[in-house]
Design a protein around this motif. Sequence first.
Motif, PDB file in Angstrom:
ATOM      1  N   GLU A  16      35.487  28.139  49.372  1.00  0.00           N
ATOM      2  CA  GLU A  16      36.089  29.445  49.671  1.00  0.00           C
ATOM      3  C   GLU A  16      37.609  29.326  49.758  1.00  0.00           C
ATOM      4  N   LEU A  17      38.060  28.192  50.303  1.00  0.00           N
ATOM      5  CA  LEU A  17      39.503  27.960  50.387  1.00  0.00           C
ATOM      6  C   LEU A  17      40.117  27.868  48.991  1.00  0.00           C
ATOM      7  N   ILE A  18      39.404  27.211  48.081  1.00  0.00           N
ATOM      8  CA  ILE A  18      39.912  27.085  46.709  1.00  0.00           C
ATOM      9  C   ILE A  18      40.030  28.467  46.078  1.00  0.00           C
ATOM     10  N   ALA A  19      39.007  29.312  46.310  1.00  0.00           N
ATOM     11  CA  ALA A  19      39.049  30.666  45.763  1.00  0.00           C
ATOM     12  C   ALA A  19      40.223  31.439  46.359  1.00  0.00           C
ATOM     13  N   LEU A  20      40.482  31.227  47.654  1.00  0.00           N
ATOM     14  CA  LEU A  20      41.582  31.923  48.312  1.00  0.00           C
ATOM     15  C   LEU A  20      42.926  31.478  47.736  1.00  0.00           C
ATOM     16  N   VAL A  21      43.081  30.169  47.563  1.00  0.00           N
ATOM     17  CA  VAL A  21      44.318  29.632  46.980  1.00  0.00           C
ATOM     18  C   VAL A  21      44.511  30.189  45.565  1.00  0.00           C
ATOM     19  N   ASP A  22      43.418  30.231  44.787  1.00  0.00           N
ATOM     20  CA  ASP A  22      43.510  30.796  43.434  1.00  0.00           C
ATOM     21  C   ASP A  22      43.970  32.248  43.481  1.00  0.00           C
ATOM     22  N   LEU A  23      43.388  32.999  44.410  1.00  0.00           N
ATOM     23  CA  LEU A  23      43.754  34.417  44.530  1.00  0.00           C
ATOM     24  C   LEU A  23      45.244  34.552  44.842  1.00  0.00           C
ATOM     25  N   ILE A  24      45.721  33.792  45.824  1.00  0.00           N
ATOM     26  CA  ILE A  24      47.118  33.925  46.227  1.00  0.00           C
ATOM     27  C   ILE A  24      48.039  33.487  45.092  1.00  0.00           C
ATOM     28  N   GLN A  25      47.635  32.427  44.380  1.00  0.00           N
ATOM     29  CA  GLN A  25      48.473  31.995  43.262  1.00  0.00           C
ATOM     30  C   GLN A  25      48.519  33.040  42.156  1.00  0.00           C
ATOM     31  N   SER A  26      47.386  33.687  41.902  1.00  0.00           N
ATOM     32  CA  SER A  26      47.407  34.687  40.830  1.00  0.00           C
ATOM     33  C   SER A  26      48.209  35.914  41.269  1.00  0.00           C
ATOM     34  N   LEU A  27      48.148  36.254  42.551  1.00  0.00           N
ATOM     35  CA  LEU A  27      48.957  37.376  43.045  1.00  0.00           C
ATOM     36  C   LEU A  27      50.437  37.055  42.861  1.00  0.00           C
ATOM     37  N   ARG A  28      50.775  35.803  43.162  1.00  0.00           N
ATOM     38  CA  ARG A  28      52.164  35.398  43.064  1.00  0.00           C
ATOM     39  C   ARG A  28      52.626  35.425  41.604  1.00  0.00           C
ATOM     40  N   SER A  29      51.741  35.021  40.706  1.00  0.00           N
ATOM     41  CA  SER A  29      52.120  35.024  39.292  1.00  0.00           C
ATOM     42  C   SER A  29      52.341  36.450  38.801  1.00  0.00           C
TER      43      SER A  29
END
Lengths: 334, 247
Positions: free
Chosen positions: B179-192
């Motif tokens: 779940e943490l990996i999914a969260l990190v992915d989400l935040i990174q894609s938001l940032r991109s």
Amino acid sequence: MSRAAIADKIMPMPKGDKLIVLAAGLLLLGLGALPFLAPALIVDKMIMLFILIIFAVMWNLLAGYAGLISVGQQAFVGLGGYAMVRMVDAGLPPFPAIFVAALVTGALAFVLSLFVLRMKAGEFAIATWVIAEVIRAIVSFDPIVQGETGTSVVALNAYAPEMRRMTIYLLALVSMAGAVWGTWALLKGRTGAEAQAIRDDEDAAASVGISTFRVKQRIYILASVGCALAGTLWLASSITFQPRTGFGIQWSIFMLFMVLVGGIGTFIGPILGALLFFALQEIFGDFGAWYLAGLGLVAILFALYLPRGIVGLWLDRGYNEPLSMRRRLKLPRG
Amino acid sequence: MRAVVTADPILRARGVNKSYGALKVLHDVDIDVLPGEALGIVGPNGAGKTTLFGALAGSFPVTSGAISFNGIDLTGTRASDRCQLGIARTHQVPRPFLGMTVFENLLVAAQSGARLDAAAATGRAADVLRRTGLADAANRPAAALGLLDRKRLEVARALATGPKLILLDEIGGGLTESELIALVDLIQSLRSEGLTIVWIEHILHALMRVVTRLICMSEGRILAEGEPRDVMANAEVQRAYLGSSPE
Ligand SMILES: Nc1ncnc2c1ncn2[C@@H]1O[C@H](COP(=O)(O)OP(=O)(O)O)[C@@H](O)[C@H]1O
Ligand SMILES: [Mg+2]
């Protein structure tokens, strides 16, 4: 963020609800014809029922959907009546005065909102009640009201009783339908969603961009105009204005009863609550003090066995709330 | 790899103080958040991190200090105005609208925060639900959600307001590794996509995968600031952490 290929939509109104709306429309048409057929006594009683429904719907809007628990809506019932007395005295014909007085009362609600809506829930409830008492005292000083003796809208006696009764009936019917439909439209729109968010958590509501004060103010003023309109209609049908009755706490008790027994925060509940209250009044209204004790007993029975009110009859069996305000997202393929 | 700083900060706070009675929670805090960056905030419990978010988002008036967003002075503006300007926050202890469904929580945020009409807000809400893994819960009452889904809802609701800057307060606690990996992915894609992120988090390994700059707070002050690795290696930071609740 890219839009999905299939546009996301809110689910349309369920079939059952559409049937209820259709039935309500037909019922309204039928009610429009009623005064031409029914005896005067029935017509008078129906006017009272329409007024009760307006009260219930308005208090539910205020407390059930915006979380503004007021025990002082009688301030606007009385003010509406008083404004109408004044306007008719100044020469305005009584039937237009029913509406003009209600709107003018809304202006006063605006001024009051600047103070009471800055308070927390408990203070707000008490303040609304105190304000109603203060306004009653002030109005009693107006010579035209003659203290607690009260006054009469004698201009209404200029009309033939049948014509007067029919006019007030139709005005009350239209007002009731307008209040119900207007509340529906409001709650279905952004203001309704914002009010519910504020009711659930005011700070969180502000954090998602909701102008909390303005939304509460809008609801408070609308509910006040609604109660004032019910007050002017009631004055028109009873003709006599007395501060003690016009500003009486019993209006708040009636509103609370109808809304809580019907189902607070549901659309249809308070309307059903008004019907039940009306029926109880018809059956037990002649028993004086016992009638009030009976109302209390009914309220306690509901609190114990049907805490969600009449609407709980559906909800407790797992059925969806009829005429629910919930907006459901239609997810593509389930 | 340090980004070369050229842009004006999207958010600038100068000399922010916040007291509750005799308790001084923020001491002369200065912060610049650069457009498009991911800034992390760490610090022991009680350091004033959440209070800082409240001050930035306008949840309460600060005792003194100046905050500006995109060059606009925010002094005296309400939380709702700041949200409409583009600052969204999550709450450390979730505060969902309990009488509404998950979808409705997002819908009203999109309608009010982003001023979208009903159709556009519906589309926005549905998109955010899918991105945050809440699509299946769309029509459930918010009151029926467990703590983790309520935390997801906090993030989703903040995103639905269409922010330029999002303040995330301990959204990773309690998540499993996947779940943490999914969260990190989400935040990174938001940032991109250009969203500026400030993230308070105790789960350091997740935070370190996202942020480009780190601030450590302690006792209402900024203790250290800079390259994430340097900040964590800082002796004072180590002491502040060891001196209180260990990870
Ligand atoms: N509303 C409040 N009233 C009084 N004290 C508060 C309030 N909010 C926070 N505090 C105090 O401020 C300090 C900082 O709290 P907080 O900002 O939540 O820290 P952090 O998020 O870093 O753990 C704590 O000592 C806390 O008890
Ligand atoms: Mg915190």
